[in-house]
Design an enzyme around this catalytic site. Structure first.
Site, PDB file in Angstrom:
ATOM      1  CG  HIS A 154       4.465  -9.893  -0.700  1.00  0.00           C
ATOM      2  ND1 HIS A 154       3.666 -10.278   0.361  1.00  0.00           N
ATOM      3  CD2 HIS A 154       5.428 -10.845  -0.791  1.00  0.00           C
ATOM      4  CE1 HIS A 154       4.136 -11.407   0.883  1.00  0.00           C
ATOM      5  NE2 HIS A 154       5.211 -11.764   0.208  1.00  0.00           N
ATOM      6  CG  ASP A 170      -0.258  -0.211   2.537  1.00  0.00           C
ATOM      7  OD1 ASP A 170       0.908   0.198   2.687  1.00  0.00           O
ATOM      8  OD2 ASP A 170      -0.894  -0.806   3.447  1.00  0.00           O
ATOM      9  CB  SER A 224      -1.361 -14.254   9.698  1.00  0.00           C
ATOM     10  OG  SER A 224      -1.030 -14.271   8.323  1.00  0.00           O
TER      11      SER A 224
HETATM   12  P1  NAD Z   1      -2.597 -11.258   7.148  1.00  0.00           P
HETATM   13  O1  NAD Z   1      -3.877 -10.683   6.649  1.00  0.00           O
HETATM   14  O2  NAD Z   1      -2.286 -12.662   6.860  1.00  0.00           O
HETATM   15  O3  NAD Z   1      -2.487 -11.076   8.708  1.00  0.00           O
HETATM   16  C1  NAD Z   1      -2.694  -9.840   9.320  1.00  0.00           C
HETATM   17  C2  NAD Z   1      -2.570 -10.054  10.826  1.00  0.00           C
HETATM   18  O4  NAD Z   1      -2.646  -8.783  11.432  1.00  0.00           O
HETATM   19  C3  NAD Z   1      -3.693 -10.906  11.397  1.00  0.00           C
HETATM   20  O5  NAD Z   1      -3.107 -11.987  12.106  1.00  0.00           O
HETATM   21  C4  NAD Z   1      -4.449  -9.952  12.342  1.00  0.00           C
HETATM   22  O6  NAD Z   1      -4.796 -10.558  13.556  1.00  0.00           O
HETATM   23  C5  NAD Z   1      -3.437  -8.863  12.600  1.00  0.00           C
HETATM   24  N1  NAD Z   1      -4.031  -7.530  12.760  1.00  0.00           N
HETATM   25  C6  NAD Z   1      -4.911  -6.913  11.945  1.00  0.00           C
HETATM   26  N2  NAD Z   1      -5.140  -5.649  12.360  1.00  0.00           N
HETATM   27  C7  NAD Z   1      -4.383  -5.481  13.479  1.00  0.00           C
HETATM   28  C8  NAD Z   1      -4.187  -4.391  14.367  1.00  0.00           C
HETATM   29  N3  NAD Z   1      -4.778  -3.211  14.175  1.00  0.00           N
HETATM   30  N4  NAD Z   1      -3.360  -4.570  15.434  1.00  0.00           N
HETATM   31  C9  NAD Z   1      -2.725  -5.764  15.636  1.00  0.00           C
HETATM   32  N5  NAD Z   1      -2.873  -6.814  14.808  1.00  0.00           N
HETATM   33  C10 NAD Z   1      -3.686  -6.670  13.736  1.00  0.00           C
HETATM   34  O7  NAD Z   1      -1.461 -10.290   6.629  1.00  0.00           O
HETATM   35  P2  NAD Z   1      -0.019 -10.604   6.084  1.00  0.00           P
HETATM   36  O8  NAD Z   1       0.694 -11.495   7.029  1.00  0.00           O
HETATM   37  O9  NAD Z   1       0.581  -9.317   5.731  1.00  0.00           O
HETATM   38  O10 NAD Z   1      -0.274 -11.415   4.743  1.00  0.00           O
HETATM   39  C11 NAD Z   1      -1.186 -10.966   3.778  1.00  0.00           C
HETATM   40  C12 NAD Z   1      -0.577 -10.745   2.411  1.00  0.00           C
HETATM   41  O11 NAD Z   1      -1.476 -10.008   1.653  1.00  0.00           O
HETATM   42  C13 NAD Z   1       0.669  -9.916   2.499  1.00  0.00           C
HETATM   43  O12 NAD Z   1       1.678 -10.681   1.976  1.00  0.00           O
HETATM   44  C14 NAD Z   1       0.430  -8.679   1.666  1.00  0.00           C
HETATM   45  O13 NAD Z   1       1.227  -8.732   0.504  1.00  0.00           O
HETATM   46  C15 NAD Z   1      -0.987  -8.746   1.193  1.00  0.00           C
HETATM   47  N6  NAD Z   1      -1.872  -7.693   1.719  1.00  0.00           N
HETATM   48  C16 NAD Z   1      -1.435  -6.415   1.831  1.00  0.00           C
HETATM   49  C17 NAD Z   1      -2.267  -5.409   2.317  1.00  0.00           C
HETATM   50  C18 NAD Z   1      -1.719  -4.015   2.422  1.00  0.00           C
HETATM   51  O14 NAD Z   1      -0.794  -3.674   1.704  1.00  0.00           O
HETATM   52  N7  NAD Z   1      -2.247  -3.182   3.330  1.00  0.00           N
HETATM   53  C19 NAD Z   1      -3.574  -5.712   2.696  1.00  0.00           C
HETATM   54  C20 NAD Z   1      -4.021  -7.045   2.562  1.00  0.00           C
HETATM   55  C21 NAD Z   1      -3.148  -8.015   2.082  1.00  0.00           C
END
Ligand code: NAD
Ligand code: ZN
Length: 251
Positions: free
Chosen positions: A123, A106, A198
């Site tokens: 990514h 993002d 995660s």
């Molecule tokens: P994930 O969605 O697998 O895990 C996110 C984790 O963050 C969850 O375990 C959740 O419990 C925790 N979480 C969410 N909000 C929180 C908060 N405010 N405080 C504390 N914990 C919080 O995310 P990931 O491990 O990054 O994997 C997802 C993949 O998807 C990434 O590789 C990424 O490339 C992509 N992705 C990116 C975005 C972005 O750029 N914002 C959004 C969605 C997915």
């Protein structure tokens, strides 16, 4: 300094550390309004990912990939860095954090003020697009206008290659340079802090393990448990913005 013992412990570890690496996932950006994938109700519970092979092979898959991207565009465009991003930026400015390794696409770490060369994107980045063959850059707003008129994103005007967001899809190879830099920074760190991941997506989730095996302390701040919690020195199942804001002293 906070009266929350977890936050105070994190503040102490930060004070003692010489070279910190911050590793972020989608969880740091949920407080900016961008949904993550694996929280309950997250994106994967609603639709299956489209693999890179399918994107290359099928016009329909490309259309669907772009349709999903443009559905998200108003969310991405409106998103601003939150308290968690600001705390990380403060640590970079103080010289505490040498690099931010992110799974996020993002661009919010850069938007928070961190110099782009200190943000290692594993990514890629969804805020612009490139031609898969010649690398020509395209802006999302321009592609969206064409898509809304014609129902498709046209091939590259230079070479007719496929145009795709500058992200790494499932099944697409990882960026070699970013992976090398992430490994170097991880090996050089004495404190490695995971914020909002995660820790199930590999190879990205290998970095906290590498840090730990290499002698660094490991901190995980994540609302839900992760598979690496048991190897961490400190685990905080709390919200990132308030936890990091309090530990670093940033609003
Ligand atoms: P994930 O969605 O697998 O895990 C996110 C984790 O963050 C969850 O375990 C959740 O419990 C925790 N979480 C969410 N909000 C929180 C908060 N405010 N405080 C504390 N914990 C919080 O995310 P990931 O491990 O990054 O994997 C997802 C993949 O998807 C990434 O590789 C990424 O490339 C992509 N992705 C990116 C975005 C972005 O750029 N914002 C959004 C969605 C997915
Ligand atoms: Zn091209």
């Amino acid at each position: 300094m906070s009266d929350n013992p977890g936050t105070a412990a994190l503040a102490r570890m930060l004070a003692e550390a010489k070279r910190v690496v911050v590793f972020t996932g989608a969880g740091i950006s949920t407080e900016s309004g961008i949904p993550d994938f694996r929280s309950p109700g997250g994106i994967w519970t609603q639709m299956a990912p489209i693999y890179f092979d399918e994107f290359l092979a099928s016009e329909e898959a490309r259309r669907e990939t772009w349709r999903r991207r443009f559905v998200m565009e108003d969310t991405f465009k409106a998103a601003e860095p939150n308290r968690g991003h600001r705390a990380v930026d403060a640590l970079v400015r103080r010289g505490k954090v040498a690099a931010v390794i992110t799974q996020n696409i993002d661009g919010l770490h850069q938007a928070s003020g961190i110099p782009p060369e200190k943000v290692i994107e594993l990514h890629g980045n969804t805020t612009y697009a490139t031609c898969l063959d010649c690398g020509q850059r395209y802006e999302i707003a321009d592609l969206r206008a064409i898509f809304e008129k014609t129902g498709a994103v046209p091939p590259c005007s230079e070479c007719l290659g496929h145009v795709k967001t500058a992200t790494v899809s499932f099944g697409q190879s990882m960026p070699v340079l970013a992976m090398q830099r992430a490994e170097q920074e991880t090996r050089a760190a004495d404190l490695f802090i995971v914020l909002g991941s995660s820790l199930v997506v590999y190879p990205a989730a290998g970095f906290p393990q590498l840090a730990k095996h290499n002698g660094a302390k490991l901190v995980i701040v994540n609302r839900e448990p992760t598979p690496l919690d048991q190897m961490a020195d400190l685990v905080l199942h709390e919200a990132i913005g308030d936890t990091m804001g309090a530990a670093v002293g940033v609003n």
